[in-house]
Every structure is written in C-alpha cells, then in structure tokens.
Enzyme design. Structure first.
Site, mmCIF file in Angstrom:
data_model
loop_
_atom_site.group_PDB
_atom_site.id
_atom_site.type_symbol
_atom_site.label_atom_id
_atom_site.label_comp_id
_atom_site.label_asym_id
_atom_site.label_seq_id
_atom_site.Cartn_x
_atom_site.Cartn_y
_atom_site.Cartn_z
ATOM 1 N N ASP A 1 0.852 -1.189 0.000
ATOM 2 C CA ASP A 1 0.000 0.000 0.000
ATOM 3 C C ASP A 1 0.890 1.243 0.000
ATOM 4 O O ASP A 1 2.051 1.186 0.417
ATOM 5 C CB ASP A 1 -0.866 0.043 1.275
ATOM 6 C CG ASP A 1 -2.027 -0.949 1.247
ATOM 7 O OD1 ASP A 1 -2.309 -1.520 0.181
ATOM 8 O OD2 ASP A 1 -2.656 -1.134 2.313
ATOM 9 N N ARG B 1 -1.330 -0.823 -8.393
ATOM 10 C CA ARG B 1 -2.691 -0.385 -8.057
ATOM 11 C C ARG B 1 -2.712 1.135 -8.187
ATOM 12 O O ARG B 1 -1.879 1.828 -7.596
ATOM 13 C CB ARG B 1 -3.053 -0.763 -6.622
ATOM 14 C CG ARG B 1 -4.413 -0.177 -6.183
ATOM 15 C CD ARG B 1 -4.604 -0.207 -4.658
ATOM 16 N NE ARG B 1 -4.645 -1.547 -4.137
ATOM 17 C CZ ARG B 1 -4.282 -1.865 -2.893
ATOM 18 N NH1 ARG B 1 -3.839 -0.930 -2.065
ATOM 19 N NH2 ARG B 1 -4.343 -3.114 -2.481
HETATM 20 P P1 FDA Z 1 -14.383 9.242 -4.552
HETATM 21 O O1 FDA Z 1 -13.817 9.542 -3.208
HETATM 22 O O2 FDA Z 1 -14.706 10.390 -5.455
HETATM 23 O O3 FDA Z 1 -15.642 8.346 -4.344
HETATM 24 C C1 FDA Z 1 -16.462 7.886 -5.415
HETATM 25 C C2 FDA Z 1 -17.811 7.466 -4.873
HETATM 26 O O4 FDA Z 1 -17.642 6.435 -3.881
HETATM 27 C C3 FDA Z 1 -18.540 8.620 -4.170
HETATM 28 O O5 FDA Z 1 -19.903 8.510 -4.463
HETATM 29 C C4 FDA Z 1 -18.282 8.373 -2.723
HETATM 30 O O6 FDA Z 1 -19.327 8.836 -1.901
HETATM 31 C C5 FDA Z 1 -18.186 6.858 -2.649
HETATM 32 N N1 FDA Z 1 -17.275 6.510 -1.562
HETATM 33 C C6 FDA Z 1 -15.935 6.634 -1.580
HETATM 34 N N2 FDA Z 1 -15.417 6.247 -0.384
HETATM 35 C C7 FDA Z 1 -16.473 5.903 0.399
HETATM 36 C C8 FDA Z 1 -16.601 5.422 1.730
HETATM 37 N N3 FDA Z 1 -15.541 5.243 2.511
HETATM 38 N N4 FDA Z 1 -17.846 5.148 2.199
HETATM 39 C C9 FDA Z 1 -18.934 5.311 1.407
HETATM 40 N N5 FDA Z 1 -18.877 5.767 0.138
HETATM 41 C C10 FDA Z 1 -17.669 6.066 -0.353
HETATM 42 N N6 FDA Z 1 -5.362 5.238 -0.789
HETATM 43 C C11 FDA Z 1 -4.054 5.461 -0.524
HETATM 44 O O7 FDA Z 1 -3.662 6.614 -0.314
HETATM 45 N N7 FDA Z 1 -3.165 4.412 -0.505
HETATM 46 C C12 FDA Z 1 -3.552 3.137 -0.764
HETATM 47 O O8 FDA Z 1 -2.715 2.226 -0.753
HETATM 48 C C13 FDA Z 1 -4.931 2.893 -1.059
HETATM 49 N N8 FDA Z 1 -5.382 1.638 -1.304
HETATM 50 C C14 FDA Z 1 -6.675 1.460 -1.768
HETATM 51 C C15 FDA Z 1 -7.111 0.202 -2.157
HETATM 52 C C16 FDA Z 1 -8.381 0.035 -2.721
HETATM 53 C C17 FDA Z 1 -8.822 -1.330 -3.176
HETATM 54 C C18 FDA Z 1 -9.250 1.175 -2.860
HETATM 55 C C19 FDA Z 1 -10.598 1.050 -3.501
HETATM 56 C C20 FDA Z 1 -8.837 2.399 -2.398
HETATM 57 C C21 FDA Z 1 -7.570 2.566 -1.837
HETATM 58 N N9 FDA Z 1 -7.147 3.796 -1.372
HETATM 59 C C22 FDA Z 1 -5.817 3.986 -1.060
HETATM 60 C C23 FDA Z 1 -8.131 4.886 -1.131
HETATM 61 C C24 FDA Z 1 -8.274 5.793 -2.334
HETATM 62 O O9 FDA Z 1 -7.102 6.548 -2.479
HETATM 63 C C25 FDA Z 1 -9.484 6.740 -2.174
HETATM 64 O O10 FDA Z 1 -9.335 7.523 -1.069
HETATM 65 C C26 FDA Z 1 -10.811 6.043 -2.067
HETATM 66 O O11 FDA Z 1 -10.870 4.913 -2.885
HETATM 67 C C27 FDA Z 1 -11.937 6.987 -2.490
HETATM 68 O O12 FDA Z 1 -11.714 7.424 -3.813
HETATM 69 P P2 FDA Z 1 -12.630 6.989 -5.045
HETATM 70 O O13 FDA Z 1 -11.734 6.717 -6.198
HETATM 71 O O14 FDA Z 1 -13.540 5.898 -4.651
HETATM 72 O O15 FDA Z 1 -13.408 8.321 -5.415
#
Ligand code: FDA
Length: 301
Positions: free
Chosen positions: A118, A168
């Site tokens: 990560d 990732r």
């Molecule tokens: P965005 O935040 O715009 O969300 C898109 C949609 O999903 C929105 O409608 C939102 O409301 C919904 N949503 C997002 N998060 C939610 C939550 N917690 N609860 C409810 N709804 C939610 N980051 C990092 O810095 N280092 C890492 O190693 C990782 N590893 C990682 C692994 C995996 C499998 C994922 C999916 C994510 C990560 N992340 C991460 C976190 C990533 O950087 C990011 O903060 C979150 O995925 C939210 O970003 P989105 O791309 O989903 O977009």
C-alpha cells in the site's frame, strides 16, 4: 462536521465503521473472503495497524501476515495480501522493515501468492518505492500503489516502467500539501485515467482501485481501445463501499478484488473511511451533538 470526527468516542466510531472492517480476527476475515469468492470476487487481506513505535510491534505485524498467508492457502481462498510498510517499521528501522517484508514476500511466493505494498502519506513515498525496487531484485510476486493526487506519480511510473510493475492506481487518501498533491478533483481524475492508460499501454498489470464510476468508465474505455483481455487488469474496491457498482463490474465479466481489512487496530482506518463518506460521518457527529448520547442505540443511521 467531518473535522469533528477525531473527537467522537471510539465505541461510536466502531459501531459506524463496522461495514468497512471484516472483524477483529483472522477467522472473521476468512469468512468474509469466502463469501466474496462464492460471488466470483477476489480479495486482498489487510491486517490493520500502522505507524508503530516499537520493533516488536513490527515483528508482530509480520507474524500476523504470515498467519494470514497460511490461512488463505489452508482454506483455498482466492486472495492476496496488502501491507503498509509503516506497520513493518519503515519509520523506525528501514533494515528491519526490509528484512521482515522480504521474508513475508518470500513466504507468500512459496505458495504462489502476491503481495501489494500500500502507499501511505508523502513522507513515506520515496522509501516505499525504494523498498519495492529492492524487493523486485529478488521477487516477482510483489506490486506497488501509486496515487493519482500526487504530482510525482507520472514521473514515478516512467521510472518504474522498465521493471514492468504491477500497480494499483488509486486517488490517494491522506491530507497532503498542495506543493506535492493536486487538489482539484477534475485534475486528479484526469491524472488517474492517464496513469492507468500509460501503464496498460506499456504492458503492465493494473489494479484500477476506485468507486468513482467515471473512472471505471475511463478504465474500460482504455481497456477496450487497447483490446486487452480480462487477465490484463482488475478493478478493486473497499469492503463496505458501493456493493451495487461492485456487482455491475463483475456481471460485466471483469475481474474484481475487494480490499478486506481486519484486526484489533481498526481506529485510524475507520476514521479515514468515515471522512470519505460525509453522509455517515455527519450521522456520527449528529448523534453526539443531537443529544442521543453514546449509549442511545436509536441514533441516526
Ligand atoms: P471518490 O472519493 O470520489 O468516491 C467515489 C464514490 O464512492 C462517491 O460517491 C463516494 O461517496 C463513494 N465513496 C468513496 N469512499 C467511500 C466510503 N468510505 N464510504 C462510502 N462511500 C464512499 N489510498 C491510498 O492513499 N493508498 C492506498 O494504498 C490505497 N489503497 C486502496 C485500495 C483500494 C482497493 C481502494 C478502492 C482504495 C484505496 N485507497 C488507497 C483509497 C483511495 O485513495 C481513495 O481515497 C478512495 O478509494 C476513495 O476514492 P474513489 O476513487 O472511490 O473516489
């Protein structure tokens, strides 16, 4: 309101964050992964815990992950593991951290399992990439994470391309200064799509980690344009977030992996997840401010 989360009593954070965590122990994580596998979804296990202060805590993290590797294989699960280098002592003793992670990647490799590093906040970025490069001199079964909000990420991709890294791509979750990270959501999304496209068009395996349907669409557009088979990429989503989109992706015939955190040290992870979800975080705060009190089981949901 979200800024008030650190002042919320832990039992309340626990109650609302349950959806994001498989449980306190490995047995709960195994049960959760088994359910996902039955629904044609892969998993990656995360033993919760980061920013430790003593070397023995790093050793304990490594032991917990070795147990997870054993349990995944013993139960025939389709899962790999995701690790945070700070919980292996990155900020305490870089050599201890490397030795522990090297041992874990070797043990995982012996049972044909992949290990994802990560990515944490920006003071850890260079050290994490250095550990990744050193590991790749000895192992193939290890990958990295690059964050689309980081201004340096496209340069990091260019520098890593000769290694054909398994990456990732995610937006990034930590609070960073503007000097190192883009702040504008549109720019972050543009950079995310560019990173995915650059990696895929150079033959790298990509974990497209997002719940943002615009980025899922961008990823599919690139996959379609390059004519890639489904083995060339996967989508990744966090436990507890947007089950409907998860199912849509799987029904579309794509590989999907769910990030499954478990363990007693759930607090920091939960607060990050709640901050991403203002609707739920708002309920948590209102429950405190609205007079419901910590012991009132009828709080807002
Ligand atoms: P965005 O935040 O715009 O969300 C898109 C949609 O999903 C929105 O409608 C939102 O409301 C919904 N949503 C997002 N998060 C939610 C939550 N917690 N609860 C409810 N709804 C939610 N980051 C990092 O810095 N280092 C890492 O190693 C990782 N590893 C990682 C692994 C995996 C499998 C994922 C999916 C994510 C990560 N992340 C991460 C976190 C990533 O950087 C990011 O903060 C979150 O995925 C939210 O970003 P989105 O791309 O989903 O977009």
């Amino acid at each position: 309101m979200v800024g008030l989360l650190p002042f919320v009593p832990k039992p309340i954070v626990h109650q609302f964050s349950r959806r994001y965590i498989a449980g306190d122990d490995l047995a709960a994580a195994v049960a959760t992964v088994r359910e996902f596998n039955a629904r044609k979804m892969m998993a990656t296990l995360d033993v919760l815990g980061e920013f430790i202060t003593r070397p023995d805590e790093a050793e304990a993290t490594a032991r917990a992950y070795h147990e997870a590797v054993t349990a995944i294989r013993a139960n025939g699960l389709d899962s790999n593991i995701s690790i945070k280098l700070t919980s292996f002592g990155l900020l305490l003793d870089k050599e201890l951290c490397f030795r522990l992670v090297d041992g874990l990647v070797a043990a995982a490799g012996a049972v044909d399992m992949f290990v994802r590093l990560d990515m944490e906040d920006s003071p850890c970025t260079t050290d994490t990439l250095n550990v990744y490069r050193r590991l790749r001199e000895r192992h193939q079964n290890v990958g990295i994470v690059l964050q689309a909000y980081m201004r340096r990420s496209m340069d990091d991709i260019r520098a890593l391309l000769p290694l054909k890294p398994n990456v990732r791509v995610c937006k990034g979750i930590y609070v960073e200064p503007r000097a190192v990270a883009y702040k504008d959501p549109f720019t972050i999304n543009q950079n995310f799509a560019l990173m995915v496209e650059t990696l895929l068009s150079n033959g790298c395996y990509v974990g497209i980690a997002t719940h943002d349907e615009k980025l899922v669409w961008e990823g599919l557009r690139t996959v379609g344009r390059l004519g890639l088979p489904r083995e060339a990429y996967e989508f990744q989503m966090l436990l507890g977030v947007d089950e409907e989109l998860r199912q849509i992706i799987v029904d579309g015939g794509h590989r999907l992996r769910v990030y499954v955190p478990f363990g007693a040290r759930w607090y920091a992870y939960s607060v990050r997840r709640l901050k991403e979800n203002p609707a739920i975080a708002g309920h948590v705060i209102k429950r405190i401010l609205g007079g419901g009190g910590a012991s009132n089981g009828n709080g807002a949901r």
